[in-house]
Design a protein around this motif. Sequence first.
Motif, PDB file in Angstrom:
ATOM      1  N   LEU A  65       1.383  -1.348   0.013  1.00  0.00           N
ATOM      2  CA  LEU A  65       0.009   0.126   0.261  1.00  0.00           C
ATOM      3  C   LEU A  65       1.005   1.214   0.024  1.00  0.00           C
ATOM      4  CD1 LEU A  65      -3.236  -0.669   2.390  1.00  0.00           C
ATOM      5  CD2 LEU A  65      -3.496  -0.211  -0.492  1.00  0.00           C
ATOM      6  N   PRO A  66       1.925   1.578   1.068  1.00  0.00           N
ATOM      7  CA  PRO A  66       2.838   2.387   0.573  1.00  0.00           C
ATOM      8  C   PRO A  66       3.291   2.996  -0.544  1.00  0.00           C
ATOM      9  CG  PRO A  66       3.293   1.361   2.512  1.00  0.00           C
ATOM     10  CD  PRO A  66       2.049  -0.086   1.868  1.00  0.00           C
ATOM     11  N   ALA A  67       3.480   2.388  -1.005  1.00  0.00           N
ATOM     12  CA  ALA A  67       4.119   1.627  -2.310  1.00  0.00           C
ATOM     13  C   ALA A  67       3.232   2.225  -3.528  1.00  0.00           C
ATOM     14  CB  ALA A  67       4.938   0.845  -3.608  1.00  0.00           C
ATOM     15  N   VAL A  68       1.687   2.147  -3.397  1.00  0.00           N
ATOM     16  CA  VAL A  68       1.384   2.042  -4.669  1.00  0.00           C
ATOM     17  C   VAL A  68       0.360   3.673  -4.386  1.00  0.00           C
ATOM     18  CG1 VAL A  68      -1.693   1.763  -4.869  1.00  0.00           C
ATOM     19  CG2 VAL A  68      -0.311  -0.276  -4.784  1.00  0.00           C
ATOM     20  N   LEU A  69      -0.106   3.891  -2.784  1.00  0.00           N
ATOM     21  CA  LEU A  69      -0.037   5.278  -2.529  1.00  0.00           C
ATOM     22  C   LEU A  69       0.611   5.903  -3.178  1.00  0.00           C
ATOM     23  CD1 LEU A  69      -1.810   5.054   1.018  1.00  0.00           C
ATOM     24  CD2 LEU A  69      -3.269   5.023  -1.366  1.00  0.00           C
ATOM     25  N   PHE A  70       1.847   5.865  -3.064  1.00  0.00           N
ATOM     26  CA  PHE A  70       2.918   6.756  -3.456  1.00  0.00           C
ATOM     27  C   PHE A  70       3.005   7.494  -4.730  1.00  0.00           C
ATOM     28  CE2 PHE A  70       7.192   8.653  -4.545  1.00  0.00           C
ATOM     29  CZ  PHE A  70       7.529  10.185  -3.789  1.00  0.00           C
ATOM     30  N   GLY A  71       3.433   5.798  -5.723  1.00  0.00           N
ATOM     31  CA  GLY A  71       3.509   5.808  -6.859  1.00  0.00           C
ATOM     32  C   GLY A  71       2.609   6.434  -7.607  1.00  0.00           C
ATOM     33  N   MET A  72       0.416   6.887  -6.761  1.00  0.00           N
ATOM     34  CA  MET A  72       0.112   7.817  -7.306  1.00  0.00           C
ATOM     35  C   MET A  72       0.818   9.455  -7.499  1.00  0.00           C
ATOM     36  SD  MET A  72      -3.463   6.507  -6.614  1.00  0.00           S
ATOM     37  CE  MET A  72      -4.674   4.571  -6.575  1.00  0.00           C
ATOM     38  N   TRP A  73       0.682   9.563  -6.155  1.00  0.00           N
ATOM     39  CA  TRP A  73       0.577  10.607  -6.146  1.00  0.00           C
ATOM     40  C   TRP A  73       2.372  11.469  -6.843  1.00  0.00           C
ATOM     41  CZ3 TRP A  73       5.210  12.837  -5.108  1.00  0.00           C
ATOM     42  CH2 TRP A  73       5.457  14.625  -4.481  1.00  0.00           C
ATOM     43  N   ASN A  74       3.174  10.235  -6.939  1.00  0.00           N
ATOM     44  CA  ASN A  74       4.765  10.699  -8.033  1.00  0.00           C
ATOM     45  C   ASN A  74       4.479  10.520  -9.482  1.00  0.00           C
ATOM     46  OD1 ASN A  74       7.348  11.084  -7.841  1.00  0.00           O
ATOM     47  ND2 ASN A  74       7.193   8.975  -9.085  1.00  0.00           N
ATOM     48  N   THR A  75       2.671   9.148  -9.837  1.00  0.00           N
ATOM     49  CA  THR A  75       2.801   9.729 -11.534  1.00  0.00           C
ATOM     50  C   THR A  75       2.163  11.078 -11.195  1.00  0.00           C
ATOM     51  OG1 THR A  75       2.602   7.657 -10.979  1.00  0.00           O
ATOM     52  CG2 THR A  75       1.889   8.418 -13.491  1.00  0.00           C
ATOM     53  N   GLY A  76       1.244  11.665 -10.629  1.00  0.00           N
ATOM     54  CA  GLY A  76       0.957  12.844 -11.146  1.00  0.00           C
ATOM     55  C   GLY A  76       2.008  13.918 -11.195  1.00  0.00           C
ATOM     56  N   TYR A  77       2.691  13.905 -10.056  1.00  0.00           N
ATOM     57  CA  TYR A  77       3.728  14.595  -9.731  1.00  0.00           C
ATOM     58  C   TYR A  77       4.668  14.957 -10.621  1.00  0.00           C
ATOM     59  CZ  TYR A  77       8.156  16.499  -7.666  1.00  0.00           C
ATOM     60  OH  TYR A  77       9.055  17.378  -7.354  1.00  0.00           O
ATOM     61  N   TRP A  78       5.452  14.280 -11.419  1.00  0.00           N
ATOM     62  CA  TRP A  78       6.038  14.194 -12.461  1.00  0.00           C
ATOM     63  C   TRP A  78       4.944  14.463 -14.177  1.00  0.00           C
ATOM     64  CZ3 TRP A  78      10.879  15.229 -12.834  1.00  0.00           C
ATOM     65  CH2 TRP A  78      11.752  14.385 -11.204  1.00  0.00           C
ATOM     66  N   HIS A  79       4.094  13.933 -13.947  1.00  0.00           N
ATOM     67  CA  HIS A  79       3.040  14.705 -15.229  1.00  0.00           C
ATOM     68  C   HIS A  79       2.954  16.797 -15.400  1.00  0.00           C
ATOM     69  CE1 HIS A  79       0.034  14.629 -18.322  1.00  0.00           C
ATOM     70  NE2 HIS A  79      -0.819  15.765 -16.528  1.00  0.00           N
ATOM     71  N   ASN A  80       2.548  16.550 -13.778  1.00  0.00           N
ATOM     72  CA  ASN A  80       2.725  18.604 -14.092  1.00  0.00           C
ATOM     73  C   ASN A  80       3.526  19.134 -14.158  1.00  0.00           C
ATOM     74  OD1 ASN A  80      -0.055  18.370 -13.231  1.00  0.00           O
ATOM     75  ND2 ASN A  80      -0.144  17.401 -11.072  1.00  0.00           N
ATOM     76  N   ILE A  81       5.169  18.105 -13.561  1.00  0.00           N
ATOM     77  CA  ILE A  81       6.161  19.074 -13.939  1.00  0.00           C
ATOM     78  C   ILE A  81       6.851  19.011 -15.434  1.00  0.00           C
ATOM     79  CG2 ILE A  81       8.837  18.229 -13.533  1.00  0.00           C
ATOM     80  CD1 ILE A  81       8.761  17.594 -10.933  1.00  0.00           C
ATOM     81  N   ALA A  82       6.583  17.807 -16.136  1.00  0.00           N
ATOM     82  CA  ALA A  82       6.497  17.895 -17.799  1.00  0.00           C
ATOM     83  C   ALA A  82       5.251  19.102 -17.930  1.00  0.00           C
ATOM     84  CB  ALA A  82       5.473  16.615 -18.189  1.00  0.00           C
ATOM     85  N   ILE A  83       4.524  18.663 -17.929  1.00  0.00           N
ATOM     86  CA  ILE A  83       3.747  19.927 -18.568  1.00  0.00           C
ATOM     87  C   ILE A  83       3.649  21.505 -17.773  1.00  0.00           C
ATOM     88  CG2 ILE A  83       2.091  17.937 -19.341  1.00  0.00           C
ATOM     89  CD1 ILE A  83      -0.007  19.397 -17.253  1.00  0.00           C
ATOM     90  N   GLY A  84       4.137  21.957 -16.943  1.00  0.00           N
ATOM     91  CA  GLY A  84       4.536  22.917 -16.445  1.00  0.00           C
ATOM     92  C   GLY A  84       4.241  23.574 -15.734  1.00  0.00           C
ATOM     93  N   ASN A  85       3.240  22.599 -15.022  1.00  0.00           N
ATOM     94  CA  ASN A  85       2.367  22.615 -14.344  1.00  0.00           C
ATOM     95  C   ASN A  85       3.073  22.492 -12.581  1.00  0.00           C
ATOM     96  OD1 ASN A  85      -0.126  23.321 -12.357  1.00  0.00           O
ATOM     97  ND2 ASN A  85      -1.585  21.676 -13.103  1.00  0.00           N
ATOM     98  N   GLU A  86       3.383  23.665 -12.581  1.00  0.00           N
ATOM     99  CA  GLU A  86       3.945  23.618 -10.855  1.00  0.00           C
ATOM    100  C   GLU A  86       3.450  23.662  -9.266  1.00  0.00           C
ATOM    101  OE1 GLU A  86       7.836  22.683 -11.208  1.00  0.00           O
ATOM    102  OE2 GLU A  86       8.467  22.585 -13.074  1.00  0.00           O
ATOM    103  N   SER A  87       2.192  24.250  -9.969  1.00  0.00           N
ATOM    104  CA  SER A  87       1.456  24.735  -8.293  1.00  0.00           C
ATOM    105  C   SER A  87       0.431  23.168  -8.177  1.00  0.00           C
ATOM    106  CB  SER A  87       0.966  25.642  -8.913  1.00  0.00           C
ATOM    107  OG  SER A  87       0.100  25.971  -9.863  1.00  0.00           O
ATOM    108  N   ALA A  88       0.732  22.481  -8.696  1.00  0.00           N
ATOM    109  CA  ALA A  88      -0.858  21.678  -8.801  1.00  0.00           C
ATOM    110  C   ALA A  88       0.016  21.202  -7.633  1.00  0.00           C
ATOM    111  CB  ALA A  88       0.009  20.221  -9.547  1.00  0.00           C
TER     112      ALA A  88
END
Lengths: 401, 226
Positions: A65-88
């Motif tokens: 579970l820790p890896a799942v939850l963190f993975g979900m957040w991290n996937t979104g974190y890097w996606h938002n960095i990639a599209i330049g949305n640093e304030s996500a």
Amino acid sequence: MKFIQNLLDKARPAVTTGKLKPLYPLHNAIETLMFVPAHTTHSGSHVRDSIDLKRTMFTVIIALLPAVLFGMWNTGYWHNIAIGNESATLIDNVLYGATKLLPMIIVTYVFGLGVEIFFSYVRKHPVNEGFLVSGMLIPLIMPADIPLWMVAVSTVFAVLIGKEVFGGTGMNILNPALTARAFAFFAYPTFMSGDKVWIGGLTSGEGVVDGFSGATALGQYAAGVDAPMIGSHALDFNNAFLGLIPGSMGETSALAILIGALYLIYTGIGSWKIMLSGVLGAIVMGLTFNAFAEYAISPEQISFMSMPWYYHLVYGGFAFGIVFMSTDPVSAAQTERGKWIYGFLVGIFCIMIRVFNPAYPEGVMLAILFMNVMAPLIDHYVIQSNVKKRNKRAELATAKA
Amino acid sequence: MSTETQEVVKSNEPLFSKKNRRLMSTPLNDDNPITVQVLGICSALAITVKLEPAIVMSISVFFVLAAGNVIISLMRNLIPNRIRIIVQLVVVASLVILVDQTLKAFLYDVSKQLSVFVGLIITNCIIMGRFEAFALGNTPWKSFLDAVGNAAGYGWILITVAFFRELLGSGQLFGIDLLGNATEGTGVYALGYVNNGMMLLPPMALIVVALIIWVQRSRNKELIEE
């Protein structure tokens, strides 16, 4: 819950003796998953331990579970960095990750359990819980952008060729989840390797910041970069330990995996010998590379080999593989001494493939699959040496007498 | 040799007696050279990426096996037992050279794709196996039928494997795009379908052969060992 119990009770006569007999495996699967069924021992006297396959599997799911939850957040974190949305916000990141991870989890369970139930039906034995963990592991070791049908094909292949061919859960020589990944890796290499696949939304290129490159830390090291960066985000040891690096969805955070590992070791489900010896193997290989870095031929290799040894432990899928994949009780070595050898060699081979094979910046998948195949051999020699030792002792005893 | 006496007794046998037909039919299923005897695996891995080379390979093996079996069978009473392997090798080698030269002359492209594997027919265990096990002890006609059966048993596995590998690996059959053009993204590729790159790798040939064995054994219970 009472309502489901009633429904299952009502259906029982029909599936055990009545017309719907072919559906019994399905009925049994739902029942064992949700309740403790009233199984009793039929002959002889046995001690029934409450830690059955179901509980073992759920323990691993909890550890994941820790890896799942963190993975979900991290996937979104890097996606938002990639599209330049640093304030996500945190919620934005988790929501994006969930749209990537949840469909994949559903697809693996539907297709994997579909194959399992089909085989239970053909072979007339109840469905067991072996796929619960595999179905959770597969999405965690896939990149975020892989099309769902590829996940489905890989899952079906893994359950069919990795498991059912050998006789089902408990008989497989390869770890099913890694078989799925290996299949996807070789069948659809453009979706499983390279610079673009490890960050969600990068392959379609929609809204991505100009000039943004998503090369992973190991990929950058393999290319001769000394201090890997993505934009202004450093992929250094601390970030990698926390998991703030791109990668497969569940593998990035060594911290989340460590929490899972401690839980597995505490409950006795995962073998601490394999985990510890795997880490030792990686450290030994990392130190060896550090020592011999200056003798490497190409400048890329010199920089990769001189990467500090402890970096190997937190980058890529090493931590995830060693904790959740190599400790698979079926495909790992069974003897206690064999576990030390098995884990140690997984660590050694993982780092060796990483550094020496330019085609695979990550080696943990191939290392574990290779050692899965070798595990019975290790067990054989451990047992033989024990037999020899005891024979010698017996001879001595008879000689004295 | 003991087989000669048998010959005299059975010389009136019709050409396609039940026994002779069994010579041809058992290698197709019960005694298949690839799936049951597990011979000739190397070529099954190497040249089944596409359908065309697989078919040419099957025909080549058929020719070498049929002609070789008949020649060995004709000479079977003349060959000294101690040097029979050498004699067999000479026969296969000459036949393989014939096939190789013919392919180079008339089917140059396929010949290039098959590369060394035409030459390696010499070492194909099926051929030496049939010489040793059958042609040395049976009449030319029976040996011919045995060759037909075994070459067909080898061929249909090769062609089936190649069919799946080419269709799923390259989206083609005989080099013709069946599923649309992968590079231009037409047909099913427009829907997001991608060719399975693993099908082009040799391990997948083994897995396809294994799946055929699986299906065969689940239908033919006699093949299952204890």
